[in-house]
Design a protein around this motif. Structure first.
Motif, PDB file in Angstrom:
ATOM      1  N   VAL A 305       0.841  -1.201   0.000  1.00 36.23           N
ATOM      2  CA  VAL A 305       0.000   0.000   0.000  1.00 36.23           C
ATOM      3  C   VAL A 305       0.874   1.247   0.000  1.00 36.23           C
ATOM      4  N   ARG A 306       1.872   1.268   0.873  1.00 32.51           N
ATOM      5  CA  ARG A 306       2.760   2.428   0.943  1.00 32.51           C
ATOM      6  C   ARG A 306       3.411   2.700  -0.409  1.00 32.51           C
ATOM      7  N   ARG A 307       3.869   1.658  -1.055  1.00 27.48           N
ATOM      8  CA  ARG A 307       4.503   1.826  -2.359  1.00 27.48           C
ATOM      9  C   ARG A 307       3.507   2.285  -3.420  1.00 27.48           C
ATOM     10  N   GLU A 308       2.281   1.785  -3.349  1.00 32.39           N
ATOM     11  CA  GLU A 308       1.273   2.240  -4.312  1.00 32.39           C
ATOM     12  C   GLU A 308       0.934   3.715  -4.090  1.00 32.39           C
ATOM     13  N   LEU A 309       0.852   4.134  -2.833  1.00 27.58           N
ATOM     14  CA  LEU A 309       0.590   5.543  -2.544  1.00 27.58           C
ATOM     15  C   LEU A 309       1.663   6.442  -3.157  1.00 27.58           C
ATOM     16  N   LEU A 310       2.902   5.972  -3.160  1.00 31.26           N
ATOM     17  CA  LEU A 310       4.002   6.781  -3.676  1.00 31.26           C
ATOM     18  C   LEU A 310       3.987   6.889  -5.191  1.00 31.26           C
ATOM     19  N   THR A 311       3.065   6.166  -5.858  1.00 37.74           N
ATOM     20  CA  THR A 311       2.919   6.283  -7.308  1.00 37.74           C
ATOM     21  C   THR A 311       1.753   7.201  -7.698  1.00 37.74           C
ATOM     22  N   MET A 312       0.979   7.677  -6.731  1.00 37.32           N
ATOM     23  CA  MET A 312      -0.255   8.402  -7.025  1.00 37.32           C
ATOM     24  C   MET A 312      -0.013   9.896  -7.223  1.00 37.32           C
ATOM     25  N   PRO A 313      -0.274  10.414  -8.412  1.00 33.28           N
ATOM     26  CA  PRO A 313      -0.069  11.849  -8.654  1.00 33.28           C
ATOM     27  C   PRO A 313      -0.985  12.736  -7.827  1.00 33.28           C
ATOM     28  N   GLU A 314      -2.092  12.189  -7.343  1.00 37.08           N
ATOM     29  CA  GLU A 314      -2.996  12.989  -6.511  1.00 37.08           C
ATOM     30  C   GLU A 314      -2.342  13.415  -5.202  1.00 37.08           C
ATOM     31  N   LEU A 315      -1.290  12.724  -4.792  1.00 41.65           N
ATOM     32  CA  LEU A 315      -0.619  13.025  -3.523  1.00 41.65           C
ATOM     33  C   LEU A 315       0.634  13.879  -3.711  1.00 41.65           C
ATOM     34  N   GLY A 316       0.934  14.257  -4.936  1.00 46.15           N
ATOM     35  CA  GLY A 316       2.109  15.087  -5.177  1.00 46.15           C
ATOM     36  C   GLY A 316       2.698  14.813  -6.543  1.00 46.15           C
ATOM     37  N   VAL A 564     -11.780  13.896  -0.280  1.00 52.48           N
ATOM     38  CA  VAL A 564     -11.358  12.679  -0.966  1.00 52.48           C
ATOM     39  C   VAL A 564     -10.325  13.037  -2.032  1.00 52.48           C
ATOM     40  N   LEU A 565      -9.123  12.494  -1.880  1.00 50.36           N
ATOM     41  CA  LEU A 565      -8.050  12.739  -2.842  1.00 50.36           C
ATOM     42  C   LEU A 565      -7.969  11.640  -3.896  1.00 50.36           C
ATOM     43  N   VAL A 566      -8.215  10.399  -3.487  1.00 53.09           N
ATOM     44  CA  VAL A 566      -8.149   9.243  -4.384  1.00 53.09           C
ATOM     45  C   VAL A 566      -9.402   8.407  -4.159  1.00 53.09           C
ATOM     46  N   ASP A 567     -10.046   8.004  -5.254  1.00 50.60           N
ATOM     47  CA  ASP A 567     -11.268   7.206  -5.146  1.00 50.60           C
ATOM     48  C   ASP A 567     -11.226   6.068  -6.152  1.00 50.60           C
ATOM     49  N   HIS A 568     -11.069   4.841  -5.642  1.00 52.89           N
ATOM     50  CA  HIS A 568     -11.053   3.652  -6.478  1.00 52.89           C
ATOM     51  C   HIS A 568     -12.307   2.809  -6.267  1.00 52.89           C
ATOM     52  N   THR A 569     -13.355   3.425  -5.746  1.00 51.49           N
ATOM     53  CA  THR A 569     -14.566   2.657  -5.462  1.00 51.49           C
ATOM     54  C   THR A 569     -15.365   2.337  -6.719  1.00 51.49           C
ATOM     55  N   GLN A 570     -15.067   3.035  -7.815  1.00 53.23           N
ATOM     56  CA  GLN A 570     -15.718   2.739  -9.089  1.00 53.23           C
ATOM     57  C   GLN A 570     -14.627   2.404 -10.109  1.00 53.23           C
ATOM     58  N   PRO A 571     -14.156   1.155 -10.099  1.00 53.91           N
ATOM     59  CA  PRO A 571     -13.003   0.794 -10.950  1.00 53.91           C
ATOM     60  C   PRO A 571     -13.322   0.889 -12.436  1.00 53.91           C
ATOM     61  N   THR A 572     -12.305   1.187 -13.204  1.00 51.68           N
ATOM     62  CA  THR A 572     -12.406   1.211 -14.662  1.00 51.68           C
ATOM     63  C   THR A 572     -11.783  -0.061 -15.200  1.00 51.68           C
ATOM     64  N   CYS A 573     -12.617  -0.956 -15.716  1.00 55.31           N
ATOM     65  CA  CYS A 573     -12.155  -2.256 -16.195  1.00 55.31           C
ATOM     66  C   CYS A 573     -12.185  -2.284 -17.715  1.00 55.31           C
ATOM     67  N   GLU A 574     -11.263  -3.023 -18.306  1.00 59.68           N
ATOM     68  CA  GLU A 574     -11.161  -3.108 -19.755  1.00 59.68           C
ATOM     69  C   GLU A 574     -11.322  -4.559 -20.220  1.00 59.68           C
ATOM     70  N   GLN A 575     -12.060  -4.734 -21.314  1.00 54.96           N
ATOM     71  CA  GLN A 575     -12.284  -6.057 -21.867  1.00 54.96           C
ATOM     72  C   GLN A 575     -11.021  -6.536 -22.569  1.00 54.96           C
ATOM     73  N   VAL A 576     -10.487  -7.661 -22.133  1.00 55.00           N
ATOM     74  CA  VAL A 576      -9.271  -8.223 -22.715  1.00 55.00           C
ATOM     75  C   VAL A 576      -9.614  -9.296 -23.739  1.00 55.00           C
ATOM     76  N   VAL A 577     -10.528 -10.186 -23.388  1.00 54.94           N
ATOM     77  CA  VAL A 577     -11.057 -11.170 -24.337  1.00 54.94           C
ATOM     78  C   VAL A 577     -12.577 -11.101 -24.272  1.00 54.94           C
ATOM     79  N   LYS A 578     -13.219 -11.561 -25.298  1.00 53.90           N
ATOM     80  CA  LYS A 578     -14.676 -11.538 -25.331  1.00 53.90           C
ATOM     81  C   LYS A 578     -15.239 -12.402 -24.199  1.00 53.90           C
ATOM     82  N   PRO A 579     -16.398 -12.013 -23.642  1.00 52.10           N
ATOM     83  CA  PRO A 579     -16.987 -12.814 -22.560  1.00 52.10           C
ATOM     84  C   PRO A 579     -17.140 -14.283 -22.918  1.00 52.10           C
ATOM     85  N   GLU A 580     -17.506 -14.569 -24.180  1.00 49.61           N
ATOM     86  CA  GLU A 580     -17.704 -15.967 -24.575  1.00 49.61           C
ATOM     87  C   GLU A 580     -16.391 -16.747 -24.528  1.00 49.61           C
TER      88      GLU A 580
END
Length: 815
Positions: A305-316, A564-580
């Motif tokens: 978590v600490r390392r991920e925080l250090l990648t967030m532009p919202e914190l600096g 609220v500086l960072v909000d990941h409660t509504q993730p943005t997901c991308e389709q990699v392969v078709k659902p089928e």
């Protein structure tokens, strides 16, 4: 009587010091009595001007505050601070605490201005006699100014300058603080000054501010402090080290009683109250505030978590600014870790692999529909030193605090399977898979085209031989089947699918950059070093019907004001392969766990809960894997030798039990099952979406017969039929040079649309006899291990190549 030289020197020094102090006092008096001295002449005016010209703007800025990290249930996970401080309002501080600090530090704070002239002059004369600024005479406002200046000093030299106490520099520092105090009282009310003082003051034991002090010494809040507690804390401020009750209880008790006496003398409490309070002991109820992750119940996750925080532009804008925000900003970091899943994960890993074992066990769990990391565990305890202790997080990539990765074994076959289904290759496509197969390296294509090599790759099976389709070849984890299937799919699409699902090489390149997956023939057998977290994410994509949600350990970050500086409660997901396609993969991998003979039979979950997964064992059993999932959770487990020289896991002891032959189904598999059974206990039984019949049947196209055609004509013909094609190499042939001798797959073969066709052309030299075996119709039925998967049904990757090496003749393609 003889005159001692030392006495002469001391006298001269004192005379010079008095002269310097007199001049500075003139400045002080002129500045304080400016209206009176205005008509007394030039010297006074100059003195007044000098005082007025001294720095006046304090600009305190925000105080450093402690940041807190919380798990998904709202319980505190860790804290981070440069100064352990929790800022509170004056209304959140007990009145008795305000009375105590005023009684001992500035009993007429509300009645007078920023400077106690009489007290200051007395202190100046005392300090002249002592030869340095010994203190005294400071109002609460002046003390606040000094505390701010100390907190703003960023180097030892600046701190020394702010705290100068000898010679004229000491008096100059004092006068600068006096000047700033005048300005502070023009800008702030008395209540505001008192509130800021109580929040900035140092109370010893790494406690800054009254709230942190109350928690540290009495495990209470500033609002709940009693008389004796308040008196003790008020007494510490003057000399935080000397009066720290954890260092010198007797000195602290004496100082507390001085404060009580002073409170009675100034009328803030009665003599009887003071006497009763003096009879009590210190009453400490110590409560340490750990700084960092070592004390956390999930140290490896906390560090991630600490390392991920250090990648967030919202914190600096920079890493340094983000780190300062974490350690000074008073952040509330809400994380994704599930306490129940984490406890299940750590228990499962620790029960199988002990901290001091020669191997490591590592696990990561991801929630498929949002990418939340729900658990992260390693067999070694998180820390800096000691037996069985490590701060290297084997569950994650190197860039996030992990090692160089663990070879994935046959768990990568899943990405080749997905590519085959995506290309329309039917699940019932049959390929003859002998015990060993010889494949030209140049028959494999990458995203950059055909691999240029004259070498041959000869993978082997440990699971038997015969004819297999996509289901049975996956359930039995047949190496030679997947090697040939990979010829058809090419390497580009499997690698693209894996990388789209978050699977990259765990190790960094020579420039410290993240590397893409190596596209080599042994890709399907696990040539790439990866982490359990990336594999959990990769399989989570299939569980989420082909959509990848980027993994994260943070749900929200709030600042000290609740914004609220960072909000990941509504993730943005991308389709990699078709659902089928994902549904079909899920169907096949369910067979690994639930169908007789599957390598994952021992991982069937409790109460009939449906799961899907894949085993993995590297050559020489240096690492073993199981990656499995339900629609709710995806978990990857690896057990490996991670220290050079890496050696086989066979015959080693695992938490006191010797295991003769290591395999994905017998070490990491049971860890996975134990963890998932506990983590999913009480959760709904959710099933996978049934695969689409058309996807299972696939879309096949017969390979056109291009033998005898020229190279360009053959490629065009194959492309028009829906294939990709390129020349794999030349062979001796009676055909004219440059004409097509053969294709792989051959003419007339039913192959999935979009598959890669390898063309072999003639070099014009007469054909010579060859001893190389030809793969055709099987001459005998498939030869398996035990039908329950307990015998030869384990992963077919124990006789391949040495981990970390390319196969003979393999060339690393450019990326």
């Amino acid at each position: 009587m003889a005159i001692r030289p030392s006495a002469v020197v001391a006298t001269v020094r004192r005379v010079l010091l008095v002269a310097g102090v007199a001049a500075l006092c003139g400045v002080l008096l002129a500045g304080l009595a400016l209206p009176v001295v205005a008509g007394l002449g030039l010297t006074a005016r100059e003195s007044a001007d000098t005082f007025a010209a001294m720095p006046a703007d304090l600009e305190p800025g925000p105080m450093a505050q402690t940041s807190y990290m919380y798990d998904a249930d709202g319980a505190q996970l860790a804290s981070f601070f440069e100064e352990n401080r929790v800022e509170v309002g004056l209304d959140a501080i007990a009145p008795v605490m305000k009375d105590a600090i005023l009684a001992i530090e500035d009993d007429r704070f509300y009645e007078r201005g920023p400077i106690d002239i009489q007290g200051t002059l007395r202190a100046l004369l005392r300090n002249v006699e002592a030869g340095s600024t010994q203190g005294g005479g400071s109002t609460l406002t002046q003390q606040y100014v000094k505390q701010v200046r100390v907190s703003q000093a960023t180097t030892p030299e600046e701190v020394q300058e702010v705290q100068a106490s000898t010679g004229t520099e000491g008096y100059r520092r004092k006068l600068e603080e006096l000047r700033m105090a005048v300005q502070v009282e023009q800008e702030l009310s008395k209540d505001e000054i008192l509130q800021r003082y109580l929040n900035i003051a140092f109370f010893g034991s790494r406690s800054y501010g009254i709230e942190a002090a109350a928690r540290t010494y009495f495990s209470t809040s500033a609002a709940e402090l009693t008389l004796s507690q308040a008196a003790l804390l008020a007494g510490i401020v003057q000399q935080p080290v000397a009066y720290d009750p954890t260092n010198d209880p007797e000195a602290a008790l004496g100082r507390r009683n001085v404060v009580l006496n002073r409170m009675a003398a100034t009328g803030r409490i009665t003599e009887q109250e003071a006497a009763e309070a003096r009879q009590t002991d210190l009453g400490l109820v110590l409560s340490a505030t750990p700084n960092g992750c070592v004390a956390s119940y999930a140290g490896y996750f906390c560090d991630y978590v600490r390392r991920e925080l250090l990648t967030m532009p919202e914190l600096g804008e920079t890493r340094e600014e983000r780190e300062a925000m974490l350690e000074r900003g008073g952040l509330r970091v809400e994380t994704t870790i599930s306490p129940s899943a984490q406890q299940a994960a750590q228990a499962a890993v620790s029960d199988r692999v002990a901290p001091t074992d020669s191997v490591i066990g590592s696990l990561a769990t991801v929630q498929p529909n949002n990418g939340y990391i729900r658990a992260m565990a390693n067999s070694r305890n998180f820390g800096v030193e000691g037996d069985g202790v490590s701060n290297l997080n084997y569950a994650v990539d190197e860039i996030m605090g992990g090692g160089s990765g663990i070879q994935s074994g046959s768990t990568f076959k899943t990405f080749v399977l997905a590519a085959a289904i995506d290309q329309g290759i039917p699940l019932n496509t049959t390929i003859n898979a002998p015990q060993q197969v010889n494949l030209r390296v140049n028959s494999f294509s990458t995203c950059d085209g055909r691999i240029r090599s004259s070498e041959t790759w000869s993978p082997k099976n440990s699971t038997g031989s015969g004819s297999f389709n996509l289901r049975t070849g996956t359930e039995r984890s047949v190496n030679t089947f997947f090697a040939q299937l990979e010829q058809r799919t090419g390497l580009c699409l499997p690698a693209t699918i894996a990388q789209g699902a978050g699977v990259l090489r765990a190790d960094l390149d020579e420039n410290g950059e993240v590397q893409p997956l190596s596209q080599v023939p042994s890709f399907t057998l696990g040539a790439n070093e990866v982490s359990p977290l990336s594999m959990a994410a990769g399989y989570a994509m299939f569980a989420n019907r082909g959509a990848h949600c980027p993994t994260t350990s943070v749900s929200r970050v709030l600042d000290s004001a609740g914004n609220v500086l960072v909000d990941h409660t509504q993730p943005t997901c991308e389709q990699v392969v078709k659902p089928e396609v994902a549904d079909a993969v899920n169907s096949v991998l369910q067979g690994v766990v639930h169908n007789p003979g599957g390598t994952g039979n021992r991982m069937r979950l409790a109460d009939g809960r449906i799961a899907a997964g894949k085993t993995g064992t590297t050559n020489g059993a240096i690492a073993v894997w199981f990656v499995g999932y339900t629609p709710q959770l995806s978990t990857a487990v690896a057990v490996a030798d991670v220290e050079a020289p890496q050696q086989s896991l066979d015959g080693r002891t695992y938490n006191g039990e010797r295991i003769g032959e290591a395999c994905g189904g017998c070490i990491p598999g049971p860890i996975w099952k134990k963890m998932m059974d506990r983590a999913l206990d009480g959760a709904d039984k959710v099933t996978f979406t049934a695969p689409d019949p058309e996807t299972i049947r696939g879309v096949t196209v017969p390979v056109p017969d291009v033998r005898g055609m020229g190279e360009d004509e053959a490629i065009q013909t194959l492309q028009e039929a829906g294939f990709s094609a390129s020349v794999a190499g030349e062979v001796n042939s009676d055909l004219q040079e440059g004409l097509v001798v053969s294709t792989e797959p051959g003419a007339g073969a039913e192959v999935g649309s979009g598959s890669s066709i390898a063309i072999t052309v003639s070099n014009g030299e007469p054909e010579e006899p060859s001893n190389e075996p030809t793969i055709g119709i099987p001459t005998e039925p498939p030869n398996f291990g035990d039908e329950d998967g307990e015998g030869g049904g384990e992963d077919g990757w124990r006789d391949g190549f040495s981990p970390g090496e390319l196969l003979p003749g393999e060339l690393q393609p450019a990326h």
